[in-house]
Design a protein around this motif. Structure first.
Motif, PDB file in Angstrom:
ATOM      1  N   LYS A 120       0.840  -1.202   0.000  1.00 54.98           N
ATOM      2  CA  LYS A 120       0.000   0.000   0.000  1.00 54.98           C
ATOM      3  C   LYS A 120       0.878   1.257   0.000  1.00 54.98           C
ATOM      4  O   LYS A 120       0.638   2.200  -0.753  1.00 54.98           O
ATOM      5  N   GLN A 121       1.921   1.253   0.806  1.00 54.88           N
ATOM      6  CA  GLN A 121       2.829   2.387   0.863  1.00 54.88           C
ATOM      7  C   GLN A 121       3.560   2.571  -0.465  1.00 54.88           C
ATOM      8  O   GLN A 121       3.760   3.700  -0.924  1.00 54.88           O
ATOM      9  N   GLN A 126       1.222   4.178  -2.921  1.00 54.03           N
ATOM     10  CA  GLN A 126       1.068   5.600  -2.613  1.00 54.03           C
ATOM     11  C   GLN A 126       2.292   6.383  -3.070  1.00 54.03           C
ATOM     12  O   GLN A 126       2.172   7.472  -3.622  1.00 54.03           O
ATOM     13  N   LYS A 161       2.274   6.755  -6.845  1.00 55.02           N
ATOM     14  CA  LYS A 161       1.303   7.765  -7.261  1.00 55.02           C
ATOM     15  C   LYS A 161       1.874   9.160  -7.035  1.00 55.02           C
ATOM     16  O   LYS A 161       1.770  10.031  -7.901  1.00 55.02           O
ATOM     17  N   LYS A 162       2.493   9.368  -5.874  1.00 56.39           N
ATOM     18  CA  LYS A 162       3.078  10.677  -5.558  1.00 56.39           C
ATOM     19  C   LYS A 162       4.218  10.999  -6.523  1.00 56.39           C
ATOM     20  O   LYS A 162       4.333  12.128  -6.991  1.00 56.39           O
TER      21      LYS A 162
END
Length: 101
Positions: free
Chosen positions: A11-12, A15, A18-19
């Protein structure tokens, strides 16, 4: 418990990906202007290192010295690319530091 940690890590990572993509897109939309000495030539780049404009002051054009114009253009292009590279490192380096990229 190992599956839970792996799930959190995945999950990290998503993220972070995406960032990174968002920051790369923002960087690509920026404009960087490289200048030769005395600002006789200006080279404009997008954040993805595409040359978008070259502006040459008529004072830079000396028919008896074409090498000077070549040098001024190279100086402006190299200055612009250096600015793009610095912004890229400042923005994206936090993701790639320590990865050997």
């Amino acid at each position: 418990m190992g599956n839970m940690n792996m799930g959190n890590m995945m999950k990290q990572m998503k993220q972070m990906q995406k960032k990174m993509a968002e920051e790369q897109q923002a960087l690509n939309s920026q404009t960087f202007v490289g200048e030769s000495p005395e600002e006789l030539v200006r080279a404009t780049f997008s954040g993805d290192r595409r040359l978008t404009d070259v502006d040459i002051d008529p004072k830079a054009i000396d028919p008896d010295d074409p090498d000077m114009l070549n040098d001024l253009v190279m100086a402006a292009v190299n200055d612009g690319l250096a600015k793009v590279e610095k912004a890229t490192q400042d923005t994206m380096g936090k993701y790639t530091s320590g990865l050997g990229l």
